[in-house]
Design a protein around this motif. Structure first.
Motif, PDB file in Angstrom:
ATOM      1  N   THR A 179       0.846  -1.192   0.000  1.00 13.30           N
ATOM      2  CA  THR A 179       0.000   0.000   0.000  1.00 13.30           C
ATOM      3  C   THR A 179       0.882   1.242   0.000  1.00 13.30           C
ATOM      4  OG1 THR A 179      -1.721  -1.154   1.240  1.00 13.30           O
ATOM      5  CG2 THR A 179      -1.839   1.248   1.182  1.00 13.30           C
ATOM      6  N   PRO A 180       0.829   2.047  -1.055  1.00 10.68           N
ATOM      7  CA  PRO A 180       1.655   3.253  -1.127  1.00 10.68           C
ATOM      8  C   PRO A 180       1.100   4.372  -0.258  1.00 10.68           C
ATOM      9  CG  PRO A 180       0.277   3.088  -3.058  1.00 10.68           C
ATOM     10  CD  PRO A 180       0.032   1.833  -2.272  1.00 10.68           C
ATOM     11  N   LYS A 181       1.766   5.505  -0.289  1.00  4.83           N
ATOM     12  CA  LYS A 181       1.275   6.662   0.459  1.00  4.83           C
ATOM     13  C   LYS A 181      -0.131   7.041   0.014  1.00  4.83           C
ATOM     14  CE  LYS A 181       5.702   8.891   1.514  1.00  4.83           C
ATOM     15  NZ  LYS A 181       6.517  10.121   1.302  1.00  4.83           N
ATOM     16  N   ASP A 182      -0.361   6.965  -1.285  1.00  6.33           N
ATOM     17  CA  ASP A 182      -1.709   7.156  -1.808  1.00  6.33           C
ATOM     18  C   ASP A 182      -2.490   5.884  -1.515  1.00  6.33           C
ATOM     19  OD1 ASP A 182      -4.031   7.457  -3.202  1.00  6.33           O
ATOM     20  OD2 ASP A 182      -3.100   8.060  -5.082  1.00  6.33           O
ATOM     21  N   THR A 183      -3.153   5.851  -0.382  1.00  5.23           N
ATOM     22  CA  THR A 183      -3.778   4.623   0.100  1.00  5.23           C
ATOM     23  C   THR A 183      -5.019   4.216  -0.693  1.00  5.23           C
ATOM     24  OG1 THR A 183      -4.995   5.924   1.746  1.00  5.23           O
ATOM     25  CG2 THR A 183      -2.902   4.947   2.442  1.00  5.23           C
ATOM     26  N   LEU A 184      -5.368   4.979  -1.728  1.00  5.40           N
ATOM     27  CA  LEU A 184      -6.485   4.606  -2.587  1.00  5.40           C
ATOM     28  C   LEU A 184      -6.056   3.596  -3.654  1.00  5.40           C
ATOM     29  CD1 LEU A 184      -8.263   8.058  -3.094  1.00  5.40           C
ATOM     30  CD2 LEU A 184      -8.820   6.235  -1.466  1.00  5.40           C
ATOM     31  N   ASN A 185      -4.760   3.302  -3.718  1.00  2.00           N
ATOM     32  CA  ASN A 185      -4.232   2.366  -4.705  1.00  2.00           C
ATOM     33  C   ASN A 185      -3.443   1.269  -4.003  1.00  2.00           C
ATOM     34  OD1 ASN A 185      -4.559   3.760  -7.632  1.00  2.00           O
ATOM     35  ND2 ASN A 185      -4.207   5.304  -6.066  1.00  2.00           N
ATOM     36  N   SER A 186      -3.296   0.135  -4.682  1.00  4.48           N
ATOM     37  CA  SER A 186      -2.514  -0.961  -4.115  1.00  4.48           C
ATOM     38  C   SER A 186      -1.803  -1.721  -5.222  1.00  4.48           C
ATOM     39  CB  SER A 186      -3.392  -1.917  -3.313  1.00  4.48           C
ATOM     40  OG  SER A 186      -4.226  -2.668  -4.173  1.00  4.48           O
ATOM     41  N   ILE A 187      -0.692  -2.334  -4.838  1.00  2.00           N
ATOM     42  CA  ILE A 187       0.078  -3.196  -5.725  1.00  2.00           C
ATOM     43  C   ILE A 187       0.004  -4.599  -5.154  1.00  2.00           C
ATOM     44  CG2 ILE A 187       2.339  -3.712  -6.711  1.00  2.00           C
ATOM     45  CD1 ILE A 187       1.569  -0.237  -5.430  1.00  2.00           C
ATOM     46  N   VAL A 188      -0.628  -5.498  -5.883  1.00  2.00           N
ATOM     47  CA  VAL A 188      -0.837  -6.875  -5.438  1.00  2.00           C
ATOM     48  C   VAL A 188       0.060  -7.781  -6.266  1.00  2.00           C
ATOM     49  CG1 VAL A 188      -2.506  -8.747  -5.215  1.00  2.00           C
ATOM     50  CG2 VAL A 188      -3.203  -6.395  -4.730  1.00  2.00           C
ATOM     51  N   ILE A 189       0.822  -8.650  -5.590  1.00  2.00           N
ATOM     52  CA  ILE A 189       1.714  -9.574  -6.282  1.00  2.00           C
ATOM     53  C   ILE A 189       1.378 -10.979  -5.818  1.00  2.00           C
ATOM     54  CG2 ILE A 189       4.097 -10.093  -6.880  1.00  2.00           C
ATOM     55  CD1 ILE A 189       4.877  -7.317  -5.989  1.00  2.00           C
ATOM     56  N   ALA A 190       0.986 -11.828  -6.761  1.00  2.00           N
ATOM     57  CA  ALA A 190       0.447 -13.151  -6.431  1.00  2.00           C
ATOM     58  C   ALA A 190       1.267 -14.252  -7.087  1.00  2.00           C
ATOM     59  CB  ALA A 190      -1.014 -13.254  -6.877  1.00  2.00           C
ATOM     60  N   LYS A 191       1.609 -15.259  -6.300  1.00  2.00           N
ATOM     61  CA  LYS A 191       2.350 -16.432  -6.788  1.00  2.00           C
ATOM     62  C   LYS A 191       1.538 -17.689  -6.509  1.00  2.00           C
ATOM     63  CE  LYS A 191       6.524 -19.155  -5.799  1.00  2.00           C
ATOM     64  NZ  LYS A 191       7.705 -19.281  -4.906  1.00  2.00           N
ATOM     65  N   GLY A 192       1.548 -18.604  -7.474  1.00  2.00           N
ATOM     66  CA  GLY A 192       0.930 -19.906  -7.257  1.00  2.00           C
ATOM     67  C   GLY A 192      -0.473 -20.048  -7.792  1.00  2.00           C
ATOM     68  N   LEU A 193      -0.959 -19.087  -8.574  1.00  5.54           N
ATOM     69  CA  LEU A 193      -2.293 -19.221  -9.161  1.00  5.54           C
ATOM     70  C   LEU A 193      -2.296 -20.387 -10.148  1.00  5.54           C
ATOM     71  CD1 LEU A 193      -3.206 -15.476  -9.820  1.00  5.54           C
ATOM     72  CD2 LEU A 193      -3.452 -16.811  -7.716  1.00  5.54           C
ATOM     73  N   GLN A 194      -3.415 -21.097 -10.206  1.00  7.97           N
ATOM     74  CA  GLN A 194      -3.495 -22.294 -11.034  1.00  7.97           C
ATOM     75  C   GLN A 194      -4.595 -22.158 -12.085  1.00  7.97           C
ATOM     76  OE1 GLN A 194      -1.306 -24.881 -10.693  1.00  7.97           O
ATOM     77  NE2 GLN A 194      -0.319 -23.683  -9.065  1.00  7.97           N
ATOM     78  N   ASN A 195      -4.387 -22.843 -13.225  1.00  8.40           N
ATOM     79  CA  ASN A 195      -5.395 -22.912 -14.294  1.00  8.40           C
ATOM     80  C   ASN A 195      -5.847 -21.526 -14.738  1.00  8.40           C
ATOM     81  OD1 ASN A 195      -5.450 -25.806 -14.157  1.00  8.40           O
ATOM     82  ND2 ASN A 195      -6.784 -25.645 -12.353  1.00  8.40           N
ATOM     83  N   VAL A 196      -4.886 -20.649 -14.931  1.00  5.61           N
ATOM     84  CA  VAL A 196      -5.185 -19.286 -15.364  1.00  5.61           C
ATOM     85  C   VAL A 196      -5.168 -19.248 -16.889  1.00  5.61           C
ATOM     86  CG1 VAL A 196      -4.413 -16.895 -15.340  1.00  5.61           C
ATOM     87  CG2 VAL A 196      -4.225 -18.282 -13.269  1.00  5.61           C
ATOM     88  N   LYS A 197      -6.324 -19.024 -17.495  1.00  5.63           N
ATOM     89  CA  LYS A 197      -6.431 -18.974 -18.950  1.00  5.63           C
ATOM     90  C   LYS A 197      -6.384 -17.546 -19.486  1.00  5.63           C
ATOM     91  CE  LYS A 197      -7.016 -23.430 -19.063  1.00  5.63           C
ATOM     92  NZ  LYS A 197      -5.923 -24.332 -19.542  1.00  5.63           N
ATOM     93  N   THR A 198      -6.823 -16.592 -18.656  1.00  4.14           N
ATOM     94  CA  THR A 198      -6.818 -15.178 -19.029  1.00  4.14           C
ATOM     95  C   THR A 198      -6.374 -14.376 -17.814  1.00  4.14           C
ATOM     96  OG1 THR A 198      -9.079 -14.701 -18.295  1.00  4.14           O
ATOM     97  CG2 THR A 198      -8.819 -15.591 -20.536  1.00  4.14           C
ATOM     98  N   LEU A 199      -6.007 -13.120 -18.044  1.00  2.31           N
ATOM     99  CA  LEU A 199      -5.667 -12.259 -16.915  1.00  2.31           C
ATOM    100  C   LEU A 199      -6.891 -11.982 -16.049  1.00  2.31           C
ATOM    101  CD1 LEU A 199      -3.168  -9.689 -18.502  1.00  2.31           C
ATOM    102  CD2 LEU A 199      -2.661 -11.731 -17.138  1.00  2.31           C
ATOM    103  N   ALA A 200      -8.077 -12.010 -16.656  1.00  2.00           N
ATOM    104  CA  ALA A 200      -9.305 -11.874 -15.869  1.00  2.00           C
ATOM    105  C   ALA A 200      -9.417 -13.016 -14.862  1.00  2.00           C
ATOM    106  CB  ALA A 200     -10.529 -11.845 -16.784  1.00  2.00           C
TER     107      ALA A 200
END
Length: 339
Positions: A179-200
């Protein structure tokens, strides 16, 4: 025979987690390079596009915000001439960019001439880390390559104040949220997702795991997963690129407006990202040119070593929002800083 041009130009300089002054072409980004120089990286115009295997995949909502201006200008008379053209159809139908930015964060301009229509849309955001992350001197091994990395090797309260473990199953399945100083935004980093066919799929799956994590935090037997203990650490590869590409599957497609046939001559996008221990810069621009003529398990407590050393996703979005404005699947080391 008269020819009319629709020129759609999007310039979106977005500074993320940087202490640098915002300029249109931030010096933190490398010089633009054609995507033809990268054999293991692709752009996708929407979150719904199918993902190529074993490639980095990059998405920015800029192209969809630009195309929205075209749709709003010509609807309800805009009709796709070849609805079976998948990329163009997805671009026309996608709504997953909606509200990824507030109305005040996205600006559009349109000028109409005798032979040309210029439509511009742009946004810029500066998201600063409250504190500098730690440099991982030894780096990490990713895609059988030694790459530079940053994160937290030793627990630092300044870092844990804006960094949270949003989900943790084990060292191969977890999500870190910054969470940056601008707390209305976030950076999410995810590892281990399975069966991902699209970014959606990746975004949806990440949201599900974060919600699961919110429930697990309330369970005293599982709460340890979501706290940084003395021996816990996390490491993120340094990402650095500035790539320009033409969407060949969109160029050449046609649509009709009040009986006039328009052809997409150019579908261009450039996106750059620098993310390291000091912060990062994200910048994206897109251009479309068209022409027409008059025709719950309990686990043993253990130290958490959360290294993003296998494929992972970077999702940048507004807090509380469903739709992100930047998503990247990091599948290989092509865009990572080598050691």
């Amino acid at each position: 025979m008269k020819r009319f041009l629709i020129m759609l130009f999007v310039l979106i300089p977005v500074v993320v987690l940087t202490k640098c002054r915002l300029i249109v072409h931030d010096p933190g980004l490398p010089n633009p390079t054609s995507i033809t120089k990268f054999s293991q990286t692709e752009f996708v115009p929407t979150l719904e596009n199918k993902l190529a295997e074993n490639k980095n995949i990059i998405y920015s909502s800029s192209l969809l915000y630009a195309w929205q201006v075209v749709k709003q200008t010509f609807n309800p008379s805009l009709i796709l001439n070849n609805p079976n053209a998948s990329d163009f159809r997805l671009m026309n139908e996608s709504t997953s960019f909606n509200n990824s930015l507030n109305k005040g964060e996205i600006r559009t301009e349109a000028s109409f001439g005798e032979r040309t229509i210029d439509i511009r849309a742009f946004f810029n955001k500066e998201l600063l880390f409250p504190s500098k992350l730690q440099k991982i001197d030894e780096g990490i091994l990713f895609d059988k390559r030694k790459v530079a990395a940053f994160g937290m090797k030793e627990v630092d309260e300044k870092i844990t104040n804006f960094t949270q473990i949003a989900f943790y199953r084990d060292d191969d399945n977890f999500i870190i949220e910054l969470t940056p100083k601008d707390t209305l935004n976030s950076i999410v980093i995810a590892k281990g997702l399975q069966n991902v066919k699209t970014l959606a799929d990746a975004v949806k799956q990440t949201n599900v795991f974060i919600e699961k994590g919110n429930h697990e935090k309330l369970n005293p037997k599982m709460a340890w997963k979501y706290k940084f203990d003395a021996d816990d650490e996390f490491s993120i590869p340094i990402v650095r690129f500035n790539i320009e590409a033409n969407y060949k599957n969109i160029a050449g497609q046609t649509f009709l407006v009040a009986g006039k046939k328009y052809t997409i001559e150019t579908a261009y996008q450039r996106t750059g990202l620098t993310l390291d221990e000091n912060g990062g810069v994200v910048e994206s621009e897109a251009r479309v040119t068209s022409s027409t003529d008059s025709t719950g398990v309990t686990e043993k407590v253990h130290p958490k070593n959360m290294a993003f050393n296998r494929p992972f996703f970077i999702i940048i979005k507004r807090v509380g929002g469903t739709n992100p404005y930047f998503v990247m699947k990091v599948d290989n080391a092509e865009l990572l800083k080598k050691i």
